[in-house]
Design a protein around this motif. Structure first.
Motif, PDB file in Angstrom:
ATOM      1  N   GLY A 127      -8.321  -7.672   3.953  1.00  6.60           N
ATOM      2  CA  GLY A 127      -7.856  -6.361   4.421  1.00  6.60           C
ATOM      3  C   GLY A 127      -7.743  -6.412   5.940  1.00  6.60           C
ATOM      4  N   ASP A 185      -2.696  -9.256  -2.366  1.00 10.37           N
ATOM      5  CA  ASP A 185      -3.897  -8.547  -2.808  1.00 10.37           C
ATOM      6  C   ASP A 185      -5.113  -9.428  -2.522  1.00 10.37           C
ATOM      7  OD1 ASP A 185      -5.813  -7.050  -4.071  1.00 10.37           O
ATOM      8  OD2 ASP A 185      -4.680  -6.802  -5.935  1.00 10.37           O
ATOM      9  N   ILE A 216       0.856  -1.186   0.000  1.00 11.07           N
ATOM     10  CA  ILE A 216       0.000   0.000   0.000  1.00 11.07           C
ATOM     11  C   ILE A 216       0.897   1.243   0.000  1.00 11.07           C
ATOM     12  CG2 ILE A 216      -1.897  -1.183   1.157  1.00 11.07           C
ATOM     13  CD1 ILE A 216      -1.054   0.225   3.771  1.00 11.07           C
TER      14      ILE A 216
HETATM   15  N1  SAH Z   1      -9.603  -4.413   8.685  1.00 16.19           N
HETATM   16  C1  SAH Z   1      -8.430  -3.833   9.295  1.00 16.19           C
HETATM   17  C2  SAH Z   1      -7.710  -2.827   8.384  1.00 16.19           C
HETATM   18  C3  SAH Z   1      -8.569  -1.706   7.802  1.00 16.19           C
HETATM   19  S1  SAH Z   1      -7.588  -0.481   6.962  1.00 16.19           S
HETATM   20  C4  SAH Z   1      -8.813  -3.145  10.575  1.00 16.19           C
HETATM   21  O1  SAH Z   1     -10.006  -2.868  10.739  1.00 16.19           O
HETATM   22  O2  SAH Z   1      -7.942  -2.870  11.408  1.00 16.19           O
HETATM   23  C5  SAH Z   1      -7.578  -1.065   5.304  1.00 16.19           C
HETATM   24  C6  SAH Z   1      -6.615  -2.231   5.094  1.00 16.19           C
HETATM   25  O3  SAH Z   1      -6.775  -2.690   3.761  1.00 16.19           O
HETATM   26  C7  SAH Z   1      -5.144  -1.886   5.260  1.00 16.19           C
HETATM   27  O4  SAH Z   1      -4.578  -2.790   6.180  1.00 16.19           O
HETATM   28  C8  SAH Z   1      -4.553  -2.068   3.861  1.00 16.19           C
HETATM   29  O5  SAH Z   1      -3.243  -2.539   3.892  1.00 16.19           O
HETATM   30  C9  SAH Z   1      -5.503  -3.091   3.287  1.00 16.19           C
HETATM   31  N2  SAH Z   1      -5.622  -3.151   1.844  1.00 16.19           N
HETATM   32  C10 SAH Z   1      -5.769  -2.119   0.962  1.00 16.19           C
HETATM   33  N3  SAH Z   1      -5.918  -2.580  -0.290  1.00 16.19           N
HETATM   34  C11 SAH Z   1      -5.885  -3.956  -0.203  1.00 16.19           C
HETATM   35  C12 SAH Z   1      -5.982  -5.022  -1.138  1.00 16.19           C
HETATM   36  N4  SAH Z   1      -6.166  -4.793  -2.441  1.00 16.19           N
HETATM   37  N5  SAH Z   1      -5.900  -6.289  -0.686  1.00 16.19           N
HETATM   38  C13 SAH Z   1      -5.702  -6.551   0.635  1.00 16.19           C
HETATM   39  N6  SAH Z   1      -5.604  -5.581   1.566  1.00 16.19           N
HETATM   40  C14 SAH Z   1      -5.697  -4.312   1.150  1.00 16.19           C
END
Ligand code: SAH
Length: 248
Positions: A44, A94, A3
């Motif tokens: 994510g 991803d 990211i």
């Molecule tokens: N669900 C977690 C993080 C939310 S923030 C929580 O609530 O603490 C958003 C997250 O999405 C970040 O950790 C970022 O690294 C991740 N992210 C963004 N694009 C992504 C993708 N294409 N695939 C996987 N993770 C992704």
């Protein structure tokens, strides 16, 4: 593959990368009446706090997928710290298009619904990993108060008012996707402060340690403007919640 670096700078000290507090995350875990051994997928997954604490408190097992190398590593360390490393695993990658090999009881995406394109696409993606009768969890912003102008929406870092719905409309939208809303836990303004204000101290300490970094100027500008922006816009206008859905 990672990211943008600005997020790993501003949120390096966060365990929860959304406006939920540890208490709200625990409330959600209890609200879902999770059975020991329940399988959870988290797209994510950030620094893994949901999976790690639910593994500790409810005995769930799970997989988290996240594009941030730093957050994924922090998640693995947290699992070890909480003694649940044998029950949860964190994949760096991803999550777009990610479908679990073995179907899960709970499929979640909290604060990252761009992974499936939008909320509807993410619900559809999560559903592909789910057992019949399983629960989809979506963490998403909504308007606490509808912004009076597009400028106010942009002050909340949205592109437009149309990015988000007011809460009754968001809840109704899940019905239109063919889902019952079976639970919800909402963040509050104190939770927004934990998420946003925690970035300020992190930024200040990072600036003190990295004055010559190529992002120092951007971080300096952010630190100067973010507290007032947060108070004027996000804190007032934006809500956030996690919604538990079951297919009709
Ligand atoms: N669900 C977690 C993080 C939310 S923030 C929580 O609530 O603490 C958003 C997250 O999405 C970040 O950790 C970022 O690294 C991740 N992210 C963004 N694009 C992504 C993708 N294409 N695939 C996987 N993770 C992704």
């Amino acid at each position: 593959m990672d990211i943008p670096r600005i997020f790993t700078i501003t949120e390096s000290a966060h365990r929860i990368h959304n406006p939920f507090t540890p208490e709200k995350l625990a409330t959600l875990g209890a609200a879902l009446r999770l059975a020991a051994g329940a399988r959870v997928l988290d797209l994510g997954s950030g620094s893994g706090e949901m999976l790690c604490t639910w593994a500790r408190d409810h005995g769930v097992t799970g997989t988290g997928v996240d594009l941030s190398r730093l957050f994924s590593e922090q998640a693995r360390l947290r699992a070890e710290e909480l003694g649940v490393a044998d029950r949860v695993r964190f994949v760096h990658g991803d999550a777009a298009g990610y479908v679990a090999e073995e179907k899960v009881d709970v499929a979640a995406c909290l604060g990252a619904t761009w992974i499936g394109g939008d909320v509807a696409g993410t619900v559809e993606l999560l559903a592909r990993s789910l057992v019949a009768g399983g629960i989809v969890l979506v963490g998403e912003p909504y308007w606490r108060q509808l912004p009076p102008t597009e400028e106010v929406a942009q002050g909340c870092l949205a592109h437009a008012i149309s990015d988000f719905l007011v809460l009754p409309d968001l809840l109704a939208s899940f019905g239109h996707l063919g889902y019952d809303v079976v639970e919800m836990v909402l963040a509050d303004q104190d939770g927004w402060d934990r998420y946003e204000a925690a970035k300020w101290l992190t930024m200040r300490r990072w600036l003190d340690a990295n004055p010559g970094d190529e992002l120092a100027e951007e971080v300096r500008a952010k630190l100067a403007s973010e507290p007032a922006r947060h108070a004027a816009y996000t804190r007032e206008y934006l809500g956030w919640g996690v919604f538990a859905l079951m297919a009709r």
